[in-house]
Motif scaffolding. Structure first.
Motif, PDB file in Angstrom:
ATOM      1  N   TYR A  95       6.256  14.644 -48.471  1.00  0.00           N
ATOM      2  CA  TYR A  95       5.429  13.741 -47.696  1.00  0.00           C
ATOM      3  C   TYR A  95       6.101  13.425 -46.369  1.00  0.00           C
ATOM      4  O   TYR A  95       7.307  13.630 -46.184  1.00  0.00           O
ATOM      5  N   ALA A  96       5.309  12.926 -45.443  1.00  0.00           N
ATOM      6  CA  ALA A  96       5.812  12.470 -44.145  1.00  0.00           C
ATOM      7  C   ALA A  96       5.298  11.058 -43.915  1.00  0.00           C
ATOM      8  O   ALA A  96       4.242  10.671 -44.434  1.00  0.00           O
ATOM      9  N   SER A  97       6.059  10.304 -43.140  1.00  0.00           N
ATOM     10  CA  SER A  97       5.621   8.961 -42.756  1.00  0.00           C
ATOM     11  C   SER A  97       6.268   8.599 -41.430  1.00  0.00           C
ATOM     12  O   SER A  97       7.169   9.285 -40.955  1.00  0.00           O
ATOM     13  N   ARG A  98       5.786   7.529 -40.862  1.00  0.00           N
ATOM     14  CA  ARG A  98       6.399   6.986 -39.651  1.00  0.00           C
ATOM     15  C   ARG A  98       7.025   5.645 -40.025  1.00  0.00           C
ATOM     16  O   ARG A  98       6.538   4.938 -40.907  1.00  0.00           O
ATOM     17  N   VAL A 103      10.142   9.365 -37.507  1.00  0.00           N
ATOM     18  CA  VAL A 103       9.513  10.130 -38.581  1.00  0.00           C
ATOM     19  C   VAL A 103      10.457  10.297 -39.764  1.00  0.00           C
ATOM     20  O   VAL A 103      11.636  10.594 -39.600  1.00  0.00           O
ATOM     21  N   VAL A 108      10.596  12.528 -43.395  1.00  0.00           N
ATOM     22  CA  VAL A 108      10.046  13.558 -44.271  1.00  0.00           C
ATOM     23  C   VAL A 108      10.916  13.543 -45.507  1.00  0.00           C
ATOM     24  O   VAL A 108      12.142  13.534 -45.415  1.00  0.00           O
ATOM     25  N   PRO A 141       6.183  16.832 -38.522  1.00  0.00           N
ATOM     26  CA  PRO A 141       5.556  17.356 -39.734  1.00  0.00           C
ATOM     27  C   PRO A 141       4.061  17.064 -39.817  1.00  0.00           C
ATOM     28  O   PRO A 141       3.373  17.661 -40.644  1.00  0.00           O
ATOM     29  N   THR A 159       7.192  23.146 -42.909  1.00  0.00           N
ATOM     30  CA  THR A 159       8.124  22.039 -43.097  1.00  0.00           C
ATOM     31  C   THR A 159       9.099  22.351 -44.230  1.00  0.00           C
ATOM     32  O   THR A 159      10.306  22.154 -44.101  1.00  0.00           O
TER      33      THR A 159
END
Length: 142
Positions: A7-10, A46, A48, A116, A124
């Motif tokens: 998963y990715a997030s900010r 970011v 990941v 990502p 990725t």
């Protein structure tokens, strides 16, 4: 059954050393008992992360992360059944993408920075695997 979640997030706020250390300490304290291994990459604002382990344990942890106020824009990139772990030796390894050669990032992205949200989950994951092979992961445990 083993699964891998990518998963990715900010970040909801600045990612300082204290914030990152707290996240890693929490992961390294709780993941072994849950049977979870993985990798956390940080670049700019970011995150990941790859989580590997039992389906229920990984699903529960991903749900907690998605509700963690330190994250925004949490996006599931892939969730798959696996036969073996790629990050078995890491309760939670970490990579600071600011330290990665931009040429390597350009190999997997249209530009020499890590995003990502703009590339495929496969690209990725291949980048993370190359970083693993290069020895770029820090905080080995076990």
């Amino acid at each position: 059954m083993l699964v891998r979640c990518l998963y990715a997030s900010r970040s909801a706020g600045p990612i300082g050393a204290e914030t990152l250390d707290a996240i890693l300490a929490q992961s390294q304290a709780h993941n072994p008992a849950r049977g979870i291994t993985g990798l956390l990459c940080v670049g700019g604002d970011v995150f990941v992360q790859v989580l590997e382990g039992d389906r229920d344990a990984v699903s529960d942890l991903y749900g907690a992360i998605a509700n963690d106020p330190r994250h925004t824009c949490v996006r599931l990139l892939s969730f798959e059944e696996i036969d073996e772990r790629r990050f078995a030796q890491w309760t939670m390894g970490t990579i600071h993408l600011e330290n990665v050669n931009p040429t390597l990032l350009l190999k997997y992205s249209p530009w020499p920075r890590f995003d990502p949200f703009a590339v495929s989950a496969g690209a990725t994951m291949r980048l993370l695997e190359e970083l693993l092979a290069s020895g770029a992961i820090q905080r080995r445990t076990g």
